[in-house]
Motif scaffolding. Structure first.
Motif, short mmCIF file in Angstrom:
data_model
loop_
_atom_site.label_atom_id
_atom_site.label_comp_id
_atom_site.label_asym_id
_atom_site.label_seq_id
_atom_site.Cartn_x
_atom_site.Cartn_y
_atom_site.Cartn_z
N GLY A 207 31.80 39.55 34.86
CA GLY A 207 32.58 39.76 33.65
C GLY A 207 33.45 41.00 33.65
N GLU A 208 33.27 41.90 34.62
CA GLU A 208 34.07 43.12 34.65
C GLU A 208 35.49 42.83 35.14
N ARG A 209 36.44 43.51 34.57
CA ARG A 209 37.84 43.28 34.92
C ARG A 209 38.12 43.69 36.36
N LEU A 210 38.84 42.83 37.08
CA LEU A 210 39.22 43.15 38.45
C LEU A 210 40.40 44.12 38.45
N PRO A 211 40.53 44.95 39.48
CA PRO A 211 41.69 45.85 39.56
C PRO A 211 42.96 45.13 39.94
N VAL A 212 42.84 43.87 40.40
CA VAL A 212 44.01 43.07 40.80
C VAL A 212 43.82 41.65 40.29
N ARG A 213 44.92 40.91 40.16
CA ARG A 213 44.84 39.49 39.87
C ARG A 213 44.75 38.73 41.20
N VAL A 214 44.08 37.60 41.20
CA VAL A 214 43.88 36.84 42.43
C VAL A 214 44.72 35.57 42.41
N ASP A 215 44.96 35.05 43.60
CA ASP A 215 45.72 33.80 43.74
C ASP A 215 44.84 32.58 43.50
N ARG A 234 46.16 35.05 38.74
CA ARG A 234 47.55 35.41 38.46
C ARG A 234 48.28 34.24 37.81
N PRO A 235 49.40 34.50 37.13
CA PRO A 235 50.23 33.39 36.63
C PRO A 235 50.63 32.47 37.78
N GLY A 236 50.45 31.19 37.58
CA GLY A 236 50.76 30.24 38.63
C GLY A 236 49.67 30.06 39.65
N PHE A 259 50.32 28.42 29.28
CA PHE A 259 51.33 29.48 29.17
C PHE A 259 51.54 30.19 30.50
N LEU A 260 50.45 30.41 31.25
CA LEU A 260 50.53 31.08 32.55
C LEU A 260 50.62 30.08 33.71
N GLU A 261 50.68 28.80 33.38
CA GLU A 261 50.82 27.73 34.38
C GLU A 261 49.74 27.83 35.46
N ILE A 262 48.51 27.96 34.99
CA ILE A 262 47.36 28.03 35.88
C ILE A 262 46.90 26.61 36.21
#
Length: 320
Positions: A207-215, A234-236, A259-262
């Motif tokens: 549940g902890e926020r990651l320092p980066v978004r993942v693909d 990440r978006p997309g 909205f983020l096209e996930i």
């Protein structure tokens, strides 16, 4: 022959329906081969079968197990692809729906298992039977989630939810070996540390926020991690789902998805081609499945109890 079977169902105490004892050996059948099992991995599927999911009372007793590695009568060392029927139809005809061993046909937690001959894949010479037995469900699912369904590419980032289980540990090792930046989550600090040792680039509490978004997100946990998965990609990007051990999420968070096209995609096991490619990947890279522990087939109940408690890190294997 000695075999582990489900003889009754119980949702509260699934192991109460497990019987380990003598069962008839497989009878010869055209286009099928009987394999002398050397090792068979345990899976959550076995526990679900003991709870009565996917089986009917009239099918009992049913031999458990979807994974096996062993030897044919002519000395061929093989890994068993545990999916019978469906698109291939080999050995059963094209009209039979897809099933896993232990659903329509006796499974692999036995001294012998019979499968369509087409389902046999050669075991790499440098791999133990215990390691090979880990592949047809957990590792095959992880491979399909990452590469076939998820389309992961070297250099991308992937999040694996819930470090410790068979699919999760497989995904960590496969992704790291393929040049992906792997992030993992776990409530347990020791499991996070062990995930880093397997090749993860970073590990955070659940549940902890990651320092980066993942693909790409490898999601097998369900309700407990779903919201975190949606917020971490990440978006997309893509979330691949192959299970929900904590149940279905109450909210799908559809607004964020569109909205983020996930993309959200499902994966179940994998094809025989996926298994062949997985075996080739492991043979060339030297990566091997992480075996948590082994138990003799006669004491398979101990292994299933460990699996039910969630104590394992990697795969539990029954050896014959």
């Amino acid at each position: 022959m000695l075999a582990a079977t489900v003889t009754s169902f119980s949702t509260r105490d699934p192991l109460s329906g497990l019987t380990v004892g003598d069962r008839p050996a497989p009878e010869p059948r055209a286009h099928w081969t009987t394999v002398d099992v050397r090792a068979a991995a345990l899976n959550q599927h076995d526990l679900w079968s003991l709870r009565g999911v996917g089986l009917k009372p009239e099918q009992l007793p049913m031999v458990l197990g979807t994974d096996a590695a062993g030897v044919t009568a002519d000395g061929r060392e093989v890994v068993v692809h545990g999916v019978v029927g469906g698109a291939s139809g080999h050995g059963v005809g094209p009209d039979e729906p897809r099933s896993l061993l232990s659903e329509r046909y006796p499974g692999a937690l036995a001294e012998q298992v019979a499968v369509p001959t087409w389902n046999l894949v050669d075991k790499p010479a440098g791999m133990t039977f215990a390691e090979a037995a880990c592949l047809p469900t957990a590792w095959l699912t992880a491979y399909r989630m990452l590469f076939t369904t998820g389309g992961a590419q070297p250099g991308q980032r992937v999040l694996v939810q819930g470090a410790g289980g068979g699919v999760a540990t497989a995904a960590i090792r496969l992704a790291a070996a393929a040049g992906l930046e792997v992030w993992v989550t776990s409530r347990d600090e020791d499991r996070r540390t062990r995930a880093l040792a397997l090749g993860a680039a970073g590990a955070v509490p659940s549940g902890e926020r990651l320092p980066v978004r993942v693909d790409l997100v490898i999601e097998t946990v369900g309700a407990a991690t779903w919201s975190h998965s949606v917020r971490s990609v990440r978006p997309g990007g893509t979330i691949v789902v192959a299970g929900a051990t904590t149940g279905d999420p109450e909210r799908m968070e559809i607004q964020r998805l569109f909205f983020l096209e996930i993309a959200v995609r499902g994966a179940t096991m994998g094809s025989k081609q996926d298994l062949e490619q997985l075996l080739a990947f492991l043979a060339r890279t030297g990566v091997r499945p992480l075996v948590d522990s082994t138990v003799p087939l006669a004491r398979v109940g101990e292994g299933l109890a460990r699996l039910a408690r969630g104590d394992q890190f990697g795969k539990i294997v029954a050896e014959v």
